[in-house]
Each structure stands twice: as C-alpha cells, then as structure tokens.
Design a protein around this motif. Structure first.
Motif, PDB file in Angstrom:
ATOM      1  N   SER A  11      35.677  -1.536  52.740  1.00 46.80           N
ATOM      2  CA  SER A  11      37.013  -1.162  53.208  1.00 46.80           C
ATOM      3  C   SER A  11      36.893  -0.454  54.544  1.00 46.80           C
ATOM      4  CB  SER A  11      37.739  -0.279  52.181  1.00 46.80           C
ATOM      5  OG  SER A  11      37.096   0.981  52.037  1.00 46.80           O
ATOM      6  N   CYS A  12      38.027  -0.252  55.177  1.00 45.16           N
ATOM      7  CA  CYS A  12      38.080   0.400  56.487  1.00 45.16           C
ATOM      8  C   CYS A  12      38.924   1.654  56.361  1.00 45.16           C
ATOM      9  CB  CYS A  12      38.651  -0.549  57.533  1.00 45.16           C
ATOM     10  SG  CYS A  12      37.632  -2.018  57.787  1.00 45.16           S
ATOM     11  N   PHE A  13      38.331   2.783  56.714  1.00 43.08           N
ATOM     12  CA  PHE A  13      38.878   4.100  56.397  1.00 43.08           C
ATOM     13  C   PHE A  13      39.264   4.848  57.667  1.00 43.08           C
ATOM     14  CE2 PHE A  13      37.744   8.631  56.284  1.00 43.08           C
ATOM     15  CZ  PHE A  13      38.682   9.095  55.378  1.00 43.08           C
ATOM     16  N   SER A  14      40.341   5.641  57.558  1.00 41.60           N
ATOM     17  CA  SER A  14      40.752   6.522  58.653  1.00 41.60           C
ATOM     18  C   SER A  14      41.296   7.826  58.082  1.00 41.60           C
ATOM     19  CB  SER A  14      41.835   5.862  59.507  1.00 41.60           C
ATOM     20  OG  SER A  14      42.432   6.808  60.390  1.00 41.60           O
ATOM     21  N   TYR A  15      40.917   8.943  58.727  1.00 40.44           N
ATOM     22  CA  TYR A  15      41.522  10.221  58.388  1.00 40.44           C
ATOM     23  C   TYR A  15      42.929  10.349  58.969  1.00 40.44           C
ATOM     24  CZ  TYR A  15      36.972  12.159  56.945  1.00 40.44           C
ATOM     25  OH  TYR A  15      35.785  12.404  56.293  1.00 40.44           O
ATOM     26  N   ASP A  16      43.217   9.635  60.050  1.00 45.19           N
ATOM     27  CA  ASP A  16      44.426   9.865  60.822  1.00 45.19           C
ATOM     28  C   ASP A  16      45.600   8.963  60.448  1.00 45.19           C
ATOM     29  OD1 ASP A  16      43.355  11.869  62.783  1.00 45.19           O
ATOM     30  OD2 ASP A  16      41.996  10.223  63.226  1.00 45.19           O
ATOM     31  N   LEU A  17      45.315   7.782  59.920  1.00 45.02           N
ATOM     32  CA  LEU A  17      46.394   6.865  59.576  1.00 45.02           C
ATOM     33  C   LEU A  17      47.027   7.245  58.242  1.00 45.02           C
ATOM     34  CD1 LEU A  17      44.951   3.371  60.591  1.00 45.02           C
ATOM     35  CD2 LEU A  17      46.233   5.013  61.974  1.00 45.02           C
ATOM     36  N   THR A  18      48.231   6.738  58.033  1.00 45.82           N
ATOM     37  CA  THR A  18      48.953   6.918  56.778  1.00 45.82           C
ATOM     38  C   THR A  18      49.432   5.551  56.299  1.00 45.82           C
ATOM     39  OG1 THR A  18      51.075   7.220  57.908  1.00 45.82           O
ATOM     40  CG2 THR A  18      49.760   9.206  57.496  1.00 45.82           C
ATOM     41  N   GLU A  19      50.048   5.525  55.148  1.00 45.67           N
ATOM     42  CA  GLU A  19      50.583   4.269  54.616  1.00 45.67           C
ATOM     43  C   GLU A  19      51.560   3.597  55.582  1.00 45.67           C
ATOM     44  OE1 GLU A  19      52.364   4.818  50.835  1.00 45.67           O
ATOM     45  OE2 GLU A  19      50.473   5.240  49.800  1.00 45.67           O
ATOM     46  N   GLU A  20      52.299   4.402  56.324  1.00 48.51           N
ATOM     47  CA  GLU A  20      53.319   3.842  57.212  1.00 48.51           C
ATOM     48  C   GLU A  20      52.716   2.875  58.224  1.00 48.51           C
ATOM     49  OE1 GLU A  20      56.974   5.224  60.199  1.00 48.51           O
ATOM     50  OE2 GLU A  20      55.634   6.740  59.324  1.00 48.51           O
ATOM     51  N   TYR A  21      51.536   3.185  58.727  1.00 49.25           N
ATOM     52  CA  TYR A  21      50.884   2.293  59.688  1.00 49.25           C
ATOM     53  C   TYR A  21      50.624   0.928  59.054  1.00 49.25           C
ATOM     54  CZ  TYR A  21      49.998   6.317  62.710  1.00 49.25           C
ATOM     55  OH  TYR A  21      50.136   7.410  63.523  1.00 49.25           O
ATOM     56  N   TRP A  22      50.105   0.935  57.828  1.00 48.71           N
ATOM     57  CA  TRP A  22      49.781  -0.328  57.178  1.00 48.71           C
ATOM     58  C   TRP A  22      51.025  -1.070  56.730  1.00 48.71           C
ATOM     59  CZ3 TRP A  22      45.729  -1.893  58.992  1.00 48.71           C
ATOM     60  CH2 TRP A  22      44.595  -1.107  59.133  1.00 48.71           C
ATOM     61  N   GLN A  23      52.070  -0.335  56.406  1.00 53.53           N
ATOM     62  CA  GLN A  23      53.341  -0.981  56.088  1.00 53.53           C
ATOM     63  C   GLN A  23      53.875  -1.719  57.308  1.00 53.53           C
ATOM     64  OE1 GLN A  23      56.779   1.628  55.205  1.00 53.53           O
ATOM     65  NE2 GLN A  23      57.049   0.409  53.347  1.00 53.53           N
ATOM     66  N   ASP A  24      53.807  -1.075  58.465  1.00 55.88           N
ATOM     67  CA  ASP A  24      54.255  -1.717  59.705  1.00 55.88           C
ATOM     68  C   ASP A  24      53.369  -2.912  60.058  1.00 55.88           C
ATOM     69  OD1 ASP A  24      56.194   0.187  59.835  1.00 55.88           O
ATOM     70  OD2 ASP A  24      55.394   1.246  61.581  1.00 55.88           O
ATOM     71  N   TYR A  25      52.056  -2.755  59.867  1.00 57.42           N
ATOM     72  CA  TYR A  25      51.127  -3.840  60.188  1.00 57.42           C
ATOM     73  C   TYR A  25      51.413  -5.065  59.314  1.00 57.42           C
ATOM     74  CZ  TYR A  25      46.660  -6.223  60.981  1.00 57.42           C
ATOM     75  OH  TYR A  25      45.696  -7.147  61.306  1.00 57.42           O
ATOM     76  N   ALA A  26      51.572  -4.829  58.015  1.00 55.46           N
ATOM     77  CA  ALA A  26      51.835  -5.934  57.101  1.00 55.46           C
ATOM     78  C   ALA A  26      53.168  -6.592  57.399  1.00 55.46           C
ATOM     79  CB  ALA A  26      51.804  -5.432  55.657  1.00 55.46           C
ATOM     80  N   GLU A  27      54.157  -5.805  57.811  1.00 60.68           N
ATOM     81  CA  GLU A  27      55.471  -6.367  58.153  1.00 60.68           C
ATOM     82  C   GLU A  27      55.372  -7.281  59.372  1.00 60.68           C
ATOM     83  OE1 GLU A  27      59.692  -6.859  57.812  1.00 60.68           O
ATOM     84  OE2 GLU A  27      58.171  -6.075  56.435  1.00 60.68           O
ATOM     85  N   ILE A  28      54.658  -6.841  60.395  1.00 55.47           N
ATOM     86  CA  ILE A  28      54.488  -7.670  61.594  1.00 55.47           C
ATOM     87  C   ILE A  28      53.731  -8.953  61.243  1.00 55.47           C
ATOM     88  CG2 ILE A  28      53.347  -7.806  63.836  1.00 55.47           C
ATOM     89  CD1 ILE A  28      53.941  -4.801  64.166  1.00 55.47           C
ATOM     90  N   ALA A  29      52.675  -8.815  60.441  1.00 50.94           N
ATOM     91  CA  ALA A  29      51.847  -9.971  60.096  1.00 50.94           C
ATOM     92  C   ALA A  29      52.513 -10.889  59.081  1.00 50.94           C
ATOM     93  CB  ALA A  29      50.504  -9.491  59.544  1.00 50.94           C
ATOM     94  N   GLY A  30      53.440 -10.343  58.309  1.00 49.03           N
ATOM     95  CA  GLY A  30      54.072 -11.126  57.270  1.00 49.03           C
ATOM     96  C   GLY A  30      53.173 -11.358  56.082  1.00 49.03           C
ATOM     97  N   ILE A  31      52.345 -10.353  55.740  1.00 47.88           N
ATOM     98  CA  ILE A  31      51.444 -10.494  54.599  1.00 47.88           C
ATOM     99  C   ILE A  31      51.839  -9.510  53.500  1.00 47.88           C
ATOM    100  CG2 ILE A  31      49.527 -11.302  56.020  1.00 47.88           C
ATOM    101  CD1 ILE A  31      48.290  -8.516  55.798  1.00 47.88           C
ATOM    102  N   GLU A  32      51.378  -9.787  52.308  1.00 54.09           N
ATOM    103  CA  GLU A  32      51.615  -8.898  51.172  1.00 54.09           C
ATOM    104  C   GLU A  32      50.866  -7.586  51.390  1.00 54.09           C
ATOM    105  OE1 GLU A  32      50.822  -8.778  46.325  1.00 54.09           O
ATOM    106  OE2 GLU A  32      49.960 -10.376  47.568  1.00 54.09           O
ATOM    107  N   CYS A  33      51.464  -6.484  50.950  1.00 52.30           N
ATOM    108  CA  CYS A  33      50.796  -5.186  51.055  1.00 52.30           C
ATOM    109  C   CYS A  33      51.138  -4.359  49.828  1.00 52.30           C
ATOM    110  CB  CYS A  33      51.233  -4.454  52.322  1.00 52.30           C
ATOM    111  SG  CYS A  33      50.239  -3.001  52.704  1.00 52.30           S
TER     112      CYS A  33
END
Length: 513
Positions: free
Chosen positions: A461-483
């Motif tokens: 997996s790929c880990f970050s101390y600084d990111l939150t769920e919101e970043y991945w929610q936005d990423y998945a929305e742009i990509a159009g993938i399940e999250c």
C-alpha cells in the motif's frame, strides 16, 4: 503558491446570462474578480486560480471549456453560478470538458442585507437557485465533479478547494506518467498484476517492460568519480559507523556498488522520461555477477529508498499499480511536512487493543517518513537472486495518524481501498535492520484488517501522514473508479453490504454500457 505547482493553474468560470442587462453582468464580473483574488491571497490554495470571465451563452461555455482542454497549464475548472444561469446552455460545453470539475456553491456576500434588500439585489444574487439549476444538469448528464458548499472566504471552504487542487495536480501528472518495470512481476503473485491497458484508459499512466540488460547498458557507463561523489553524499547525509568509510572493507564496496546502481537507475529513468519504476529481486542481471560483472551485486534497496524520497514512484516485485499510486501521493503532498512511502504488511503483533501490523519491506521504505535521521548500514539479505551483504537505510517511522491506500484490479473495474491508520511507537528490532512502521488499522485491528481483506486489498500500500480520506474521494471521483473507506465508523457487516451493493452496481453499469 507552492513552487512544485507553479506550472499549473485552475480556471474559474462564472455562470451568468444577459437577461438582467449588461450592467448586471459587469457587477457579476467584478464580484468574481474579487473572489478569485481573495482565494489566491488566502495563502491556503497551493495552485493559482485564474479568472476566465463570465459565461453567458452556450457558445461561450463551449469555447471556454474547449480552451481549458487545450491549455496544458489548466488542470481543473471551478464553476460558480453568481446569478441564474440556465443549465441547458452548459450541455455542449460539459459534453466536451475533459478536465476535472469543481462546482462551488457559494455567494458573493455573506449575509442578506436585511434593511436594503430589494428586487435588484435578488435578481443579481441568485446562487441559491442558480447553483441548483447547474447541479441538476451535471447530475442528469452523469458528470463527475466535486461539490464544495460554503462561503468563499471561510477557511473550511478554501481547504476543500485546496484538497481538490492537489488531487488535480496528481491527476494531471498521471496523464503522462511512465512506469518502467525492470524485470517482470514476481511469479504467481495476483495483486501485483492487472490490466495495463485498462489502467491507461482509466487512470492515465503507461506501463512499459524494460529488460534488465538495458539497465546494465547504463550501469556500464557510470563513471567511478560520480560514484565516489555519491558515496560521499551518503556519508554526509546519514548516520553510520565510521568503519563503513574504510575503503578496503567489504562493507564499503557494497555501499559503493549500491551508489553505482542508484546512478544507473537515475540515468535510465531520466533518459526514458519515467516517473516511476518497479524491481524484481529475481531479476538483477547475470546470476554469476562476480564472474561476469554484468549485474547488480545486491538488491537496489538503497537506490529505491532515495529515489522514492525524490518523487519517483516505486513498487516492489513488479507492482506497477503501487508505483503509480506512490508517485501520485508524492505529487499531492508537495509542501506538506510529514512524508509518504510505499509499504508492505509484513507481520502481525497480537496485543489486545494494541494489536498491530509491522510495515516494512526487505529494504524499500522511503526515508520521508523517518522519525529521525536514517542510518546507513550494510547487512546480509538472504532472498532473491542476490543473497549478499546489502546496503540500506535503517529507521522507524514517526508516531502519528495517517491514511494508506491501494488500487486493485477486480477484472471488471478498479477498486481503491483506503484505511485510516495509527502509527505507534515500535520496539527495538536488533536482528531486523530494516526501515519500518508499526500501525493499528482503524477502527481497530480486527475490523480494519478484516475489511481490507474482504475488499481484496493488497499486501502493498501507499501511505501518507498528510493526506485524508477527502483526497482519495476526490481522486476516485475524477478517475471514475470505485472507492471504499475503512475508518473509525466502519462496521464489518455494513462494509460487506457496501461491497455487495457495489458489485451489483458495477455489473449493471457494465451491462447497460
């Protein structure tokens, strides 16, 4: 603005119409300019917002969106309906827009001017229903977007925009991302494999195989003087035993060879224009490297650690999906303080409420997450085609909370799995000289680890101390993938239901297409 993002910009387009006359549009324009200046001056947005004017007709919308598509610096578009903007005029533009979209539901003024409000004010300040009209057409057209609701001067509103901007930067970076696989995937491993064609269609990045013999053609060209300089850099930057500097020792030779391997990898990555790479410990050149001199005499763990710290994506055992995802995390977190890394679930520690997972890899963990200055050491590594003394950076991670993510190929779609984790203080590892982290998956070990497995999550997996769920929610929305998210609110039964519902949704969606 953050220097890493200085070649990017976000376009701001205001929806209006000419029903109320040219003077009204001038006021809309003036308010929009003031708002964009305020957003840029807030110091919270990492990427500059550029005001591109009002859109008053279908033709103007289409021209603005076509221009956004063609402008490389533009990585996303913010729309806001200052007044009532008939949504049908946005249809043709939305049909052609290929850049990420943020719909900002706000208002120029914060409060209603109760004593002076009149019909002219009402007609001009119609975001309350203008944004609903725009939101309806986006929903009807099934356009992916982020919606931010709040007053434009408020910190929390600006923070939501800032998150999306960083994700847009990572998305733009991925669209010309090249990942090189030095060797193939590790044999018979499922999670590191996947559909590279689908990945390029959906996520943007391209994956190429690169035979290790090509790496060695660069390895042969590395000058000894450059290797000497890099070794000196190692000794300057990292703690180490003074005996390591003894040029007659076997340990020094291993450090020197590790530096040559790093320079070779840097050279080929630069020559190919690659942003990430994978390695395979079973493919490092000629098996009898001592005889032929045609191969790495050790796994390039030190090189991988240092290249990750500089932003190159990395995945072990040919894991190209993790290499691409790490690169995207690194881009998103530019200017943030706490670091990110590729990691692997290594071994479990059952200890009641403190039950946890030791995160490591053989060697390849980024020093960006180190709690203190890494230590350069040489130890035997008995795995893969090179069972030998091997240079590496040894450290433990910072204590704190973070988020880890992975992308898996389920055959009919990609699924992103995101888990909040709590990094805790590890105990000493006197006989395991590697870089490591120790974390408790949230909400606890049983639920966090269990839901990750139910979702088909990888051991990488790929880990970050600084990111939150919101970043991945936005990423998945742009990509159009399940999250799917695993956090403090997750319950196993509800999570499993979500997975089942998602399976039905994606099966039906594919059938309808």
């Amino acid at each position: 603005m953050i220097k890493a993002f200085e070649n990017y910009e976000i376009w701001f387009i205001t929806g209006a119409q000419l029903l109320y006359g040219g003077d009204a549009v001038k006021q809309v324009d003036g308010h929009s300019k003031e708002m964009v200046a305020g957003l840029n001056d807030s110091g919270r947005l990492p990427i500059k917002v550029v005001y591109k004017g009002t859109a008053n007709s279908s033709k103007e919308v289409s021209e603005l969106f076509a221009a956004a598509n063609n402008e490389k610096k533009c990585i996303g578009v913010i729309t806001w309906m200052h007044t009532f903007s008939p949504a049908k005029m946005w249809i043709h533009g939305l049909q052609i827009l290929h850049k990420p979209l943020l719909h900002l539901h706000t208002q120029y003024n914060a409060e209603i001017p109760w004593d002076s409000i009149d019909m002219d004010f009402m007609n001009l300040n119609q975001s309350a229903h203008g944004d609903r009209e725009f939101g309806h057409i986006i929903s009807r057209m099934r356009i992916r977007r982020k919606l931010v609701v709040g007053y434009w001067k408020e910190e929390k509103t600006q923070n939501h925009i800032a998150v999306w901007e960083r994700v847009c930067a990572a998305w733009a970076d991925a669209q010309d991302m090249l990942i090189l696989r030095f060797g193939d995937q590790m044999n018979n491993v499922a999670v590191t494999d996947g559909d590279k064609v689908a990945a390029e269609q959906v996520l943007g990045y391209h994956v190429d195989y690169c035979p290790f013999s090509e790496v060695l053609s660069y390895f042969k060209e590395i000058k000894d003087a450059d290797v000497d300089n890099l070794v000196a850099t190692y000794f300057n930057e990292y703690d180490h035993d003074s005996s390591l500097e003894d040029k007659t020792s076997e340990a020094y030779k291993k450090v020197w060879n590790a530096a040559k391997a790093e320079l070779a990898l840097r050279a080929i990555l630069k020559a190919k224009g690659a942003k990430g790479f994978t390695t395979n410990f079973d493919d490092l050149g000629d098996v009898d490297v001592e005889r032929s001199g045609m191969g790495f005499d050790q796994i390039p763990g030190l090189a991988s650690q240092r290249l990750m710290a500089e932003g190159y994506g990395f995945g072990a055992e040919g894991d190209w999906k993790s290499a691409a995802l790490y690169r995207s995390i690194w881009v998103m977190t530019q200017g943030m303080p706490n670091g990110c890394s590729f990691l692997e679930d290594y071994t479990l520690n059952f200890n009641g409420e403190q039950s946890s997972i030791l995160q490591s890899h053989m060697l390849e963990v980024s020093p960006l997450i180190a709690a203190s200055k890494p230590r350069l050491e040489v130890h035997f590594l008995g795995i893969g085609v090179r069972k030998s003394q091997t240079a590496r950076l040894v450290f433990t991670s910072k204590v704190g909370t973070g988020v880890t993510a992975t992308v898996v190929d389920l055959g009919n779609r990609f699924r992103m799995i995101v888990n909040d984790v709590k990094c805790i203080e590890p105990k000493a590892l006197p006989k395991l000289p590697v870089a490591s982290a120790l974390w408790i998956p949230q909400p606890n070990f049983e639920v966090g680890a269990g839901c990750w497995i139910y979702a088909g999550g990888t051991h990488h997996s790929c880990f970050s101390y600084d990111l939150t769920e919101e970043y991945w929610q936005d990423y998945a929305e742009i990509a159009g993938i399940e999250c799917v998210f695993i956090n403090e609110n997750t319950k196993v039964d509800e999570f499993r239901k979500e997975l089942r519902f998602n399976e039905v949704y994606y099966m039906l969606n594919k059938a309808l297409l």
